[in-house]
Design a protein around this motif. Structure first.
Motif, mmCIF file in Angstrom:
data_model
loop_
_atom_site.group_PDB
_atom_site.id
_atom_site.type_symbol
_atom_site.label_atom_id
_atom_site.label_comp_id
_atom_site.label_asym_id
_atom_site.label_seq_id
_atom_site.Cartn_x
_atom_site.Cartn_y
_atom_site.Cartn_z
ATOM 1 N N TRP A 1 0.848 -1.195 0.000
ATOM 2 C CA TRP A 1 0.000 0.000 0.000
ATOM 3 C C TRP A 1 0.878 1.237 0.000
ATOM 4 O O TRP A 1 1.907 1.292 0.693
ATOM 5 C CB TRP A 1 -0.891 0.028 1.242
ATOM 6 C CG TRP A 1 -1.996 -0.972 1.249
ATOM 7 C CD1 TRP A 1 -1.947 -2.254 1.727
ATOM 8 C CD2 TRP A 1 -3.323 -0.785 0.746
ATOM 9 N NE1 TRP A 1 -3.165 -2.869 1.565
ATOM 10 C CE2 TRP A 1 -4.026 -1.993 0.972
ATOM 11 C CE3 TRP A 1 -4.001 0.283 0.152
ATOM 12 C CZ2 TRP A 1 -5.374 -2.161 0.606
ATOM 13 C CZ3 TRP A 1 -5.326 0.115 -0.197
ATOM 14 C CH2 TRP A 1 -6.002 -1.081 0.022
ATOM 15 N N TYR A 2 0.447 2.236 -0.783
ATOM 16 C CA TYR A 2 1.153 3.504 -0.874
ATOM 17 C C TYR A 2 0.142 4.647 -0.735
ATOM 18 O O TYR A 2 -1.010 4.527 -1.130
ATOM 19 C CB TYR A 2 1.856 3.652 -2.225
ATOM 20 C CG TYR A 2 2.959 2.665 -2.480
ATOM 21 C CD1 TYR A 2 2.693 1.401 -2.988
ATOM 22 C CD2 TYR A 2 4.285 3.008 -2.242
ATOM 23 C CE1 TYR A 2 3.716 0.488 -3.225
ATOM 24 C CE2 TYR A 2 5.320 2.107 -2.490
ATOM 25 C CZ TYR A 2 5.021 0.861 -2.983
ATOM 26 O OH TYR A 2 6.026 -0.033 -3.230
ATOM 27 N N GLN A 3 0.657 5.754 -0.240
ATOM 28 C CA GLN A 3 -0.123 6.995 -0.210
ATOM 29 C C GLN A 3 0.545 7.976 -1.167
ATOM 30 O O GLN A 3 1.768 8.119 -1.148
ATOM 31 C CB GLN A 3 -0.129 7.588 1.203
ATOM 32 C CG GLN A 3 -0.928 8.877 1.320
ATOM 33 C CD GLN A 3 -0.599 9.646 2.584
ATOM 34 O OE1 GLN A 3 0.513 10.126 2.775
ATOM 35 N NE2 GLN A 3 -1.591 9.781 3.477
ATOM 36 N N GLN A 4 -0.252 8.622 -1.991
ATOM 37 C CA GLN A 4 0.312 9.606 -2.902
ATOM 38 C C GLN A 4 -0.382 10.954 -2.718
ATOM 39 O O GLN A 4 -1.601 11.054 -2.824
ATOM 40 C CB GLN A 4 0.180 9.162 -4.360
ATOM 41 C CG GLN A 4 0.906 10.086 -5.331
ATOM 42 C CD GLN A 4 0.884 9.580 -6.756
ATOM 43 O OE1 GLN A 4 -0.087 8.967 -7.195
ATOM 44 N NE2 GLN A 4 1.961 9.823 -7.494
ATOM 45 N N LEU B 1 -2.930 3.860 -3.102
ATOM 46 C CA LEU B 1 -2.646 2.879 -4.145
ATOM 47 C C LEU B 1 -2.241 1.549 -3.551
ATOM 48 O O LEU B 1 -1.467 1.488 -2.598
ATOM 49 C CB LEU B 1 -1.516 3.390 -5.049
ATOM 50 C CG LEU B 1 -1.836 4.616 -5.900
ATOM 51 C CD1 LEU B 1 -0.571 5.308 -6.351
ATOM 52 C CD2 LEU B 1 -2.688 4.211 -7.096
ATOM 53 N N CYS B 2 -2.760 0.520 -4.140
ATOM 54 C CA CYS B 2 -2.399 -0.836 -3.765
ATOM 55 C C CYS B 2 -1.614 -1.418 -4.938
ATOM 56 O O CYS B 2 -1.910 -1.125 -6.101
ATOM 57 C CB CYS B 2 -3.684 -1.617 -3.517
ATOM 58 S SG CYS B 2 -3.535 -3.395 -3.525
ATOM 59 N N ALA B 3 -0.601 -2.206 -4.632
ATOM 60 C CA ALA B 3 0.190 -2.837 -5.682
ATOM 61 C C ALA B 3 0.436 -4.294 -5.319
ATOM 62 O O ALA B 3 0.608 -4.621 -4.144
ATOM 63 C CB ALA B 3 1.520 -2.114 -5.859
ATOM 64 N N SER B 4 0.453 -5.148 -6.307
ATOM 65 C CA SER B 4 0.721 -6.553 -6.002
ATOM 66 C C SER B 4 1.867 -7.094 -6.853
ATOM 67 O O SER B 4 2.165 -6.588 -7.936
ATOM 68 C CB SER B 4 -0.549 -7.395 -6.218
ATOM 69 O OG SER B 4 -0.813 -7.650 -7.594
ATOM 70 N N ARG B 5 2.507 -8.115 -6.313
ATOM 71 C CA ARG B 5 3.546 -8.836 -7.044
ATOM 72 C C ARG B 5 3.456 -10.278 -6.601
ATOM 73 O O ARG B 5 2.850 -10.589 -5.577
ATOM 74 C CB ARG B 5 4.934 -8.241 -6.792
ATOM 75 C CG ARG B 5 5.460 -8.468 -5.424
ATOM 76 C CD ARG B 5 6.643 -7.615 -5.023
ATOM 77 N NE ARG B 5 7.584 -7.284 -6.052
ATOM 78 C CZ ARG B 5 8.672 -6.528 -5.835
ATOM 79 N NH1 ARG B 5 8.913 -6.053 -4.630
ATOM 80 N NH2 ARG B 5 9.506 -6.242 -6.799
#
Lengths: 113, 111
Positions: free
Chosen positions: A34-37, A90-94
């Protein structure tokens, strides 16, 4: 293969409330970050989960928390909202570990009034 | 830690070439990402360099030099739709999903 999905896409809350955001990773991806922008701070890392365990955490207050479920879906919660929490989350996956591409979801835009 | 620097803004005309540089200081990393982000949207993956050298993918190419702490993204045959922010991000070896992002380079493509 479907991409990363996030719900809701837009949210308006008032100060003091709490909010829960949801993220479904790409099928087969077990790592969710998870990210904050914000315009002033850019993209800042909140936390990362893998197999229901938080493996890494950024420099955010304890009001920001998260969890991951056995199906790899993840939620993040922000309690006692402040005006400064207005941001794109923002959510990101790998798939698993470092060295593999991280894909972003469309984000949840949170506005705190 | 990682200090990642990239120019704030670049302007170029349609059909031209633009090179966005990214310099970083890191103690160890798996590779370096480039993402494109249009205003109000999420970052989309462009490239991931693990080894030194140039990787070409259509109109976009990305280069990495680990020894020099340097990468660049090359955009060729610029189109209006390429106007966006381009983010350089380091993938640290021991930071489990915590990409370190530069502030982004805003590319403005003019007719």
């Amino acid at each position: 293969k479907a991409g990363v999905t996030q719900t809701p896409r837009y949210l308006i809350k008032t100060r003091g409330q709490q909010v829960t955001l949801s993220c479904s990773p790409i099928s087969g991806h077990r790592s969710v970050s998870w990210y904050q922008q914000t315009p002033g701070q850019g993209l800042q890392f909140l936390f990362e989960y893998f197999s229901e365990t938080q493996r890494n955490k950024g420099n955010f207050p304890g009001r920001f928390s998260g969890r991951q479920f056995s199906n790899s879906r993840s939620e993040m919660n922000v309690s006692t909202l402040e005006l400064g929490d207005s941001a794109l989350y923002l959510c990101a996956s790998r798939r698993d570990r470092g060295g593999e591409t991280q894909y972003f979801g469309p984000g949840t835009r949170l506005l705190v009034l | 830690g990682q200090n990642i620097d990239q120019p704030t803004e670049m302007t170029a005309t349609e059909g031209a070439i633009v090179q966005i540089n990214c310099t970083y200081q890191t103690s160890g990393f798996n590779g370096l990402f480039w993402y494109q982000q249009h205003a109000g949207e999420a970052p989309t993956f462009l490239s991931y360099n693990v080894l030194d050298g140039l990787e070409e993918k259509g109109r976009f190419s990305s280069f990495l030099s680990r020894s020099k702490g340097y990468s660049y993204l090359l955009l060729k045959e610029l189109q209006m739709k390429d106007s966006a922010s381009y983010l350089c991000a380091v993938d640290p070896t021991d930071s489990w999903g915590k990409l370190q992002f530069g502030a982004g380079t805003q590319v403005v493509v003019t007719p």
